[in-house]
Design a protein around this motif. Structure first.
Motif, PDB file in Angstrom:
ATOM      1  N   GLU A  61      -0.497   1.346   3.336  1.00  0.00           N
ATOM      2  CA  GLU A  61      -0.193   1.394   1.910  1.00  0.00           C
ATOM      3  C   GLU A  61      -1.242   2.227   1.199  1.00  0.00           C
ATOM      4  O   GLU A  61      -2.331   2.476   1.725  1.00  0.00           O
ATOM      5  CB  GLU A  61      -0.158  -0.014   1.317  1.00  0.00           C
TER       6      GLU A  61
ATOM      7  N   SER B 258      -4.194   0.958  -4.911  1.00  0.00           N
ATOM      8  CA  SER B 258      -4.113   1.087  -6.370  1.00  0.00           C
ATOM      9  C   SER B 258      -4.969  -0.018  -6.964  1.00  0.00           C
ATOM     10  O   SER B 258      -4.469  -1.038  -7.423  1.00  0.00           O
ATOM     11  CB  SER B 258      -2.669   0.952  -6.850  1.00  0.00           C
TER      12      SER B 258
ATOM     13  N   GLU C  74      -4.330  -1.920 -10.308  1.00  0.00           N
ATOM     14  CA  GLU C  74      -3.095  -2.668 -10.531  1.00  0.00           C
ATOM     15  C   GLU C  74      -3.122  -3.965  -9.735  1.00  0.00           C
ATOM     16  O   GLU C  74      -3.356  -3.956  -8.533  1.00  0.00           O
ATOM     17  CB  GLU C  74      -1.897  -1.820 -10.118  1.00  0.00           C
TER      18      GLU C  74
ATOM     19  N   HIS D  42      -1.067  -7.478  -8.432  1.00  0.00           N
ATOM     20  CA  HIS D  42       0.307  -7.725  -8.006  1.00  0.00           C
ATOM     21  C   HIS D  42       0.452  -9.166  -7.558  1.00  0.00           C
ATOM     22  O   HIS D  42      -0.344  -9.663  -6.766  1.00  0.00           O
ATOM     23  CB  HIS D  42       0.667  -6.780  -6.857  1.00  0.00           C
TER      24      HIS D  42
ATOM     25  N   GLU E 269       5.909  -8.565   0.101  1.00  0.00           N
ATOM     26  CA  GLU E 269       6.967  -7.576  -0.067  1.00  0.00           C
ATOM     27  C   GLU E 269       7.957  -7.680   1.078  1.00  0.00           C
ATOM     28  O   GLU E 269       7.568  -7.905   2.234  1.00  0.00           O
ATOM     29  CB  GLU E 269       6.376  -6.159  -0.121  1.00  0.00           C
TER      30      GLU E 269
ATOM     31  N   ASP F  24       9.273  -4.924  -5.185  1.00  0.00           N
ATOM     32  CA  ASP F  24       8.938  -4.000  -6.274  1.00  0.00           C
ATOM     33  C   ASP F  24       8.144  -2.791  -5.792  1.00  0.00           C
ATOM     34  O   ASP F  24       7.623  -2.024  -6.587  1.00  0.00           O
ATOM     35  CB  ASP F  24       8.152  -4.727  -7.363  1.00  0.00           C
ATOM     36  N   GLY F  25       8.033  -2.633  -4.468  1.00  0.00           N
ATOM     37  CA  GLY F  25       7.308  -1.475  -3.920  1.00  0.00           C
ATOM     38  C   GLY F  25       5.813  -1.625  -3.904  1.00  0.00           C
ATOM     39  O   GLY F  25       5.094  -0.681  -3.536  1.00  0.00           O
ATOM     40  N   GLN F  26       5.310  -2.805  -4.284  1.00  0.00           N
ATOM     41  CA  GLN F  26       3.868  -3.022  -4.323  1.00  0.00           C
ATOM     42  C   GLN F  26       3.502  -4.214  -3.453  1.00  0.00           C
ATOM     43  O   GLN F  26       4.084  -5.289  -3.596  1.00  0.00           O
ATOM     44  CB  GLN F  26       3.400  -3.296  -5.754  1.00  0.00           C
TER      45      GLN F  26
ATOM     46  N   ARG G 283       0.516   0.440  -3.165  1.00  0.00           N
ATOM     47  CA  ARG G 283       1.900   0.872  -3.060  1.00  0.00           C
ATOM     48  C   ARG G 283       2.302   1.007  -1.600  1.00  0.00           C
ATOM     49  O   ARG G 283       1.562   1.557  -0.794  1.00  0.00           O
ATOM     50  CB  ARG G 283       2.061   2.209  -3.791  1.00  0.00           C
TER      51      ARG G 283
END
Length: 669
Positions: A226, A229, A232, A234, A349, A395-397, A402
């Motif tokens: 991944e 990030s 951010e 999550h 995820e 949600d792709g995270q 990511r």
């Protein structure tokens, strides 16, 4: 007063701080001005840092997931290790990714462990085995167990061979081995290695972290593929199980897509809470559902057999290419980190894949726990907090960044390896430039200091020489004046006294004239000696022996004397001025004592050489003295002192009525 001192102190400290800052950057500033390519390298390093920030960051702590594949001990590094991949149907492939081993085992830890020195990739096409690519696995400059991606022209095959030679030696023992943590074979973005039957020769089996099956289980030591990030945060799915009977402890999560999609794989990413991968499902099944909710494909590999904790690695389930509307995860067994802990489920995820890429994003989520159903549609207004948590499942995270396709992740890590090695080389080059500039500044400063000191010494010596020349010039003028004026006057006095002596004056007057003549001639001799030593260009060397003979006549007057001397003594005394002066003083005192105290009628004087020594004898036939008088401290005290000053041997012999004999022996130094 105190304020003034404090202000001055703060000023000095600020000055020192500023000087230290300037000193820290002086080499860099000088390098930017004078070192070729230094500024370009700085700009390139900044660009590398910026690009590294945009690339995936591998996990570099203790390895996660399974270990990988390692051969048995080999007797020679030239032995070949072959890893085979057989697919049931022909596949098109265009790249192979090799992950180095990174292990903790038997007190051995290392990056890039047992990385083969040479790797040859071969494929069977049209019934013939051909070499597709070759890779020389030299030791990397940066050891972070980053993968190597070997790309080649696309080809269709059912059989692939990876041949490893030039095997590395065990860190502590005398045997060789080769191995990898993971091997991926790509068809575009899809990793087709898990779909093949792999077989490796000389494979270690039954070890806790080593087995040939671990080669294609996508459990790399670097963890999640991944893109970081860090700004951010999550949320992640975490459901606590109650301690009810097992039939009520099942958990199900269904992700429904807006339309039918093609799916050939499902990826589930772990969560990061207290430890990596903690609370990942232990027993579960993954099902693909059609639009009516019917199961069209199912992966039940871990329904009865518990999954090994993946750590940071995602779990992949592969299916034949299928058209489906939903993906359902049913958890049959939750992990329990410690015996008294409440079983829990945690993941971050769930992604539906097709050819290695995400197929679509879910728009509807349905969770069932203990017969309680929670449903979320992304278009519904005002969802509850429980419903909002469900949206984090697709949600792709992940928990730390990511989600990237596996190949993009490997390409990013390969690029990171290349950039890190370039950065390492450029940093070494920059450090060498700074070191060279530092040495140049040091040696330049030392050279400048030497030049300044040398110039100062030169000007000091030059000034001293100038002063000495002026002093010598002044001495020469003074000596010339003395020679011309005083010398002429003394010479005239001698002539006049000699003329008066020729007139046969009275005895008393004759004695006074004689004393005047003696003192005048002594003055002439002394003047000549002063001129010779202070201004050699004006004065001239004198005949010391002749002067001693003349001085004896002047001192003894009418007393008879004999004088014998070796002419070779003259140059010796002229070379040793201090010895000459001391001998003349001793000589005058000895002759004067013979004249005034000895009551002698004859004095015998000799000045000879005996080897290296100069020997002066003064003997008279006077009244002499007994041994008691000779041993008194005051007897001939002046002569004894002058002998001591000359570091000479003085021998005195005397007896009543037989005179006194003096013998002085001295060696020129």
């Amino acid at each position: 007063m105190l304020k003034v001192l404090l202000s001055k102190g703060s000023f000095l400290l600020s000055g020192l701080a500023l000087a230290s800052v300037r000193a820290d950057t002086l080499e860099e500033n000088m390098a930017r001005l004078f070192v070729r390519n230094y500024k370009q390298n700085e700009a390139r390093l900044e660009a590398i840092d910026a690009e590294l920030d945009a690339l995936p960051r591998p996990y570099m702590r203790e390895p996660t997931g399974t270990g990988g594949y390692l051969t048995h001990a080999q007797a020679s590094s030239t032995n070949s290790v072959i890893i085979r991949f057989n697919w049931p149907e022909p596949v098109e492939i265009d790249a192979v990714a090799l992950f180095p081993l990174r292990l903790f085992m038997d007190e051995i830890y290392g990056e890039n462990l047992y990385w083969p020195g040479s790797v040859t990739i071969e494929a069977e096409t049209d019934g013939e085995i051909k070499t597709v690519a070759q890779y020389r696995g030299d030791a990397p400059l940066i050891r972070q167990s980053l993968p190597k991606l070997v790309a080649f022209e696309p080809l269709t095959t059912q059989r692939l061979f990876i041949r490893c030679t030039d095997l590395p030696r065990h860190p502590h023992e005398d045997w060789y081995a080769g191995g990898f943590a993971e091997i991926c074979v790509f068809s575009g973005f899809e990793n087709v290695a898990p779909r093949a039957a792999s077989k490796a020769t000389q494979s270690r089996q039954g070890y806790h972290v080593l087995a040939k099956e671990f080669l294609t289980d996508l459990q790399t030591p670097l963890g999640l593929p991944e893109l970081s990030s860090p700004t951010e945060t999550h949320d992640f799915i975490k459901v606590m199980h109650s301690k009810q009977r097992s039939s009520n402890r099942r958990y199900a999560l269904t992700l429904t897509y807006p339309e039918d999609i093609l799916i050939d794989g499902v990826r589930i990413d772990p969560a990061i809470e207290h430890s990596y991968g903690q609370s990942f499902p232990v027993r579960f099944r993954i099902e693909l559902l059609d639009a009516r909710g019917r199961v069209v494909q199912s992966d039940q590999a871990y329904e009865n057999f518990p999954l090994r904790p993946p750590g940071l690695n995602p779990h992949f389930a592969y299916f034949p290419e299928t058209t489906a509307r939903s993906v359902r995860l049913t958890v049959l067994g939750a992990s329990q980190p410690v015996p008294k802990a409440t079983p829990a489920i945690a993941f971050s995820e769930i992604t539906a894949l097709h050819n290695g890429l995400e197929s679509a994003r879910a728009t509807r989520f349905e969770e069932v726990l203990r017969a309680k159903k929670t449903i979320l549609s992304l278009d519904q207004p005002h969802p509850t907090k429980a419903q909002q948590l469900l949206a984090a499942a697709n949600d792709g995270q992940t928990h730390s960044g990511r989600v990237l396709p596996l190949r993009d992740w490997i390409v990013g890590l390969t690029r990171r390896q290349a950039l890190l090695e370039e950065q390492f080389v450029l940093n070494n080059r920059q450090q060498k430039s700074l070191k060279d500039v530092g040495y140049t500044l040091i040696y330049g400063s030392l050279s400048l200091l030497i030049i300044v000191i040398g110039s100062a010494v030169y000007f000091i010596v030059r000034n001293r020489l100038r002063v000495n020349r002026e002093i010598r010039s002044a001495r020469a003028r003074m000596a010339s004046d003395l020679h011309d004026d005083v010398g002429s006057n003394l010479g005239a006095i001698v002539l006049h006294v000699e003329k008066l002596q020729e007139t046969q004056p009275e005895p008393a007057d004759y004695d006074r004239l004689h004393s005047i003549l003696r003192l005048t001639r002594e003055s002439v001799f002394g003047l000549r000696e002063v001129l010779r030593t202070t201004a050699p260009e004006v004065g001239r060397a004198q005949d010391i022996v002749a002067y001693m003979r003349e001085l004896a006549g002047l001192l003894l007057g009418k007393t008879r004397f004999t004088f014998k001397a070796d002419p070779s003594i003259n140059p010796i005394l002229q070379e040793h001025a201090a010895l000459q002066k001391g001998l003349l003083l001793f000589y005058k005192e000895a002759v004067h004592n013979a004249k005034t105290h000895a009551e002698c009628s004859h004095v015998d004087i000799s000045f000879t050489r005996e080897g290296q020594a100069l020997v002066l004898r003064v003997c008279d036939d006077g009244r002499g003295m007994d041994e008691q008088a000779l041993n008194r401290p005051r007897t001939l005290r002046t002569l004894k002192q002058r002998a001591d000053w000359l570091h000479a041997d003085l021998e005195i012999k005397s007896s009543p009525g037989k005179g006194t004999q003096l013998r002085l022996s001295v060696e020129p130094e």
